[in-house]
Design a protein around this motif. Structure first.
Motif, mmCIF file in Angstrom:
data_model
loop_
_atom_site.group_PDB
_atom_site.id
_atom_site.type_symbol
_atom_site.label_atom_id
_atom_site.label_comp_id
_atom_site.label_asym_id
_atom_site.label_seq_id
_atom_site.Cartn_x
_atom_site.Cartn_y
_atom_site.Cartn_z
ATOM 1 N N PHE A 127 0.821 -1.208 0.000
ATOM 2 C CA PHE A 127 0.000 0.000 0.000
ATOM 3 C C PHE A 127 0.856 1.260 0.000
ATOM 4 O O PHE A 127 1.799 1.375 0.805
ATOM 5 N N PRO A 128 0.540 2.229 -0.850
ATOM 6 C CA PRO A 128 1.183 3.543 -0.740
ATOM 7 C C PRO A 128 0.645 4.246 0.500
ATOM 8 O O PRO A 128 -0.545 4.155 0.814
ATOM 9 N N LEU A 129 1.507 4.952 1.200
ATOM 10 C CA LEU A 129 1.114 5.567 2.465
ATOM 11 C C LEU A 129 1.131 7.083 2.347
ATOM 12 O O LEU A 129 2.118 7.662 1.879
ATOM 13 N N PRO A 130 0.072 7.750 2.798
ATOM 14 C CA PRO A 130 -0.002 9.205 2.668
ATOM 15 C C PRO A 130 0.994 9.907 3.572
ATOM 16 O O PRO A 130 1.273 9.460 4.692
ATOM 17 N N ALA A 131 1.493 11.031 3.112
ATOM 18 C CA ALA A 131 2.465 11.790 3.894
ATOM 19 C C ALA A 131 1.828 12.454 5.108
ATOM 20 O O ALA A 131 2.523 12.847 6.043
ATOM 21 N N GLY A 132 0.501 12.558 5.119
ATOM 22 C CA GLY A 132 -0.183 13.256 6.194
ATOM 23 C C GLY A 132 -0.307 12.494 7.491
ATOM 24 O O GLY A 132 -0.865 13.022 8.463
ATOM 25 N N LEU A 133 0.182 11.265 7.541
ATOM 26 C CA LEU A 133 0.121 10.464 8.766
ATOM 27 C C LEU A 133 1.490 9.875 9.068
ATOM 28 O O LEU A 133 2.159 9.349 8.173
ATOM 29 N N PRO A 134 1.927 9.902 10.332
ATOM 30 C CA PRO A 134 3.182 9.238 10.701
ATOM 31 C C PRO A 134 3.061 7.727 10.504
ATOM 32 O O PRO A 134 1.966 7.152 10.623
ATOM 33 N N LEU A 135 4.189 7.089 10.238
ATOM 34 C CA LEU A 135 4.167 5.649 9.992
ATOM 35 C C LEU A 135 3.562 4.871 11.146
ATOM 36 O O LEU A 135 2.786 3.926 10.936
ATOM 37 N N GLU A 136 3.912 5.234 12.378
ATOM 38 C CA GLU A 136 3.405 4.481 13.518
ATOM 39 C C GLU A 136 1.893 4.638 13.676
ATOM 40 O O GLU A 136 1.220 3.756 14.228
ATOM 41 N N GLN A 137 1.336 5.744 13.187
ATOM 42 C CA GLN A 137 -0.106 5.919 13.210
ATOM 43 C C GLN A 137 -0.786 5.051 12.151
ATOM 44 O O GLN A 137 -1.880 4.533 12.366
ATOM 45 N N ILE A 138 -0.128 4.886 11.031
ATOM 46 C CA ILE A 138 -0.713 4.110 9.937
ATOM 47 C C ILE A 138 -0.731 2.620 10.239
ATOM 48 O O ILE A 138 -1.700 1.919 9.899
ATOM 49 N N ALA A 139 0.314 2.112 10.887
ATOM 50 C CA ALA A 139 0.471 0.668 11.051
ATOM 51 C C ALA A 139 -0.797 -0.040 11.511
ATOM 52 O O ALA A 139 -1.265 -0.984 10.851
ATOM 53 N N PRO A 140 -1.442 0.351 12.616
ATOM 54 C CA PRO A 140 -2.626 -0.393 13.070
ATOM 55 C C PRO A 140 -3.811 -0.304 12.120
ATOM 56 O O PRO A 140 -4.705 -1.156 12.161
ATOM 57 N N MET A 141 -3.830 0.707 11.272
ATOM 58 C CA MET A 141 -4.941 0.839 10.335
ATOM 59 C C MET A 141 -4.902 -0.231 9.247
ATOM 60 O O MET A 141 -5.928 -0.523 8.624
#
Length: 362
Positions: A150-164
């Protein structure tokens, strides 16, 4: 781990990933969320796992290698992997953005890649040796086919994205597919790792009413902070009083204390839907046909989500300010993290940070 009886005794091992193919991407792992699925698997609650087992399927980091046919990623890009690592890529489900329901889908860990003679999709970039094991994100790197990165948006920190990438999409997909939006009344059963996302995404999708159901009063403050408009205590014998026939949709992300299934079904409108996303070790309680005939209620299930839905979910999270409530630990503290998940003491997800590989156990 090497033994489900010693499920929190993590050891550092070397392992061989699947053979690199044209559509594969290698990701240097920086964070990996700790999911309830990890605990169910390492404890043997869902059956005997493939040992040794490297769990973890909420993986984020940066791309360090791309295959020659990869078009959507380059070295240095932020990227993530969720709970699915492979599918046939050719069936009707895969071609309709339902790859998570592919009969030949492969989980990110505790799974074997198929024999290529079975899949016959070498031209699509999946060519693996029979018996290749899929290993998870409690590690330093992961290799995955482009379709499942998945491409990850720059607007969220990586650690915030992980559980999503597991917890978030597991509730987002059934909310969207069951038409959550303006005018809809949605119930969420359980305020935990999945439930805290379900409340936020229901509100982000502009549901008129979001009702949090919990067995305990101590979650009310959090539920309302997350966006719940109402809070119902399910341990009360008459908890459905005033709620019968009121809800369009119920999502069930948590059954840690059992689920009052019969009672919950009465809170649905005519042809309302109750969707199970929790996967407990035990079976669901018995349900009589009469329990669902009175309002024509529908009982269903949902499994993670598609890549398209993950991308849409992350975009919505940035736009609407959906946040992961997390506690970050170093990877060496994986034992502490899984114990907290098992004992339900984390609020509401642990995320492991890959800073070294010197594990410790409890």
């Amino acid at each position: 781990i090497h033994d489900t009886k010693k499920w929190d005794k993590f050891e550092v091992i070397d392992f061989e990933p699947k053979r690199a193919e044209d559509y594969d991407i290698d990701i240097k792992i920086e964070f990996c969320g700790v999911c309830g699925s990890d605990v169910h698997t390492i404890t043997g609650g869902w059956g005997n796992p493939i040992l040794p087992l490297i769990s973890g399927h909420e993986i984020v980091g940066h791309v360090v290698r791309v295959g020659p046919q990869v078009k959507s990623f380059k070295v240095g890009d932020r990227a993530g992997v969720g709970a699915q690592i492979c599918s046939c890529l050719e069936c009707d489900r895969c071609n309709a953005d339902n790859e998570q329901y592919c009969p030949k889908q492969v989980d990110t860990y505790n799974a074997k890649y198929p024999n290529v003679s079975v899949f016959k999709v070498k031209r699509r970039g999946i060519h693996v040796r029979q018996g290749d094991i899929a290993h998870g994100g409690y590690s330093t790197a992961v290799r995955a086919h482009e379709r499942f990165v998945f491409p990850l948006p720059a607007g969220l920190p990586l650690e915030q994205i992980a559980p999503m990438l597991c917890a978030g999409i597991t509730v987002y997909s059934p909310l969207v597919r069951n038409n959550t939006g303006p005018g809809k009344r949605v119930g969420i059963v359980g305020i935990g790792g999945l439930g805290h996302f379900a409340i936020q995404f229901a509100r982000a999708l502009e549901a008129e009413q979001v009702v949090a159901f919990s067995h305990s009063t101590n979650k009310e403050k959090d539920a309302r902070a997350l966006g719940a408009t109402d809070f119902v205590i399910t341990r009360n014998k008459d908890f459905t009083k005033g709620w019968q026939g009121k809800l369009d949709l119920i999502i069930v992300p948590d059954v840690s204390r059992g689920i009052p299934l019969t009672e919950l079904m009465t809170t649905l409108k005519v042809h309302g839907r109750l969707i199970m996303v929790a996967v407990p070790d035990d079976k669901l309680p018995a349900l009589h046909t009469f329990d669902i005939m009175g309002n024509g209620a529908l009982l269903g299930g949902s499994h993670i989500g598609s890549k398209k839905e993950v991308i849409d979910m992350l975009e919505l999270a940035v736009k609407k300010g959906v946040k992961s409530w997390i506690e970050v630990l170093d990877m060496k503290d994986a034992a502490r993290a899984v114990n907290a998940v098992k004992n339900n003491t984390v609020k509401y997800r642990h995320v492991l940070r890959c800073v070294d590989v010197d594990f410790q156990t409890t």
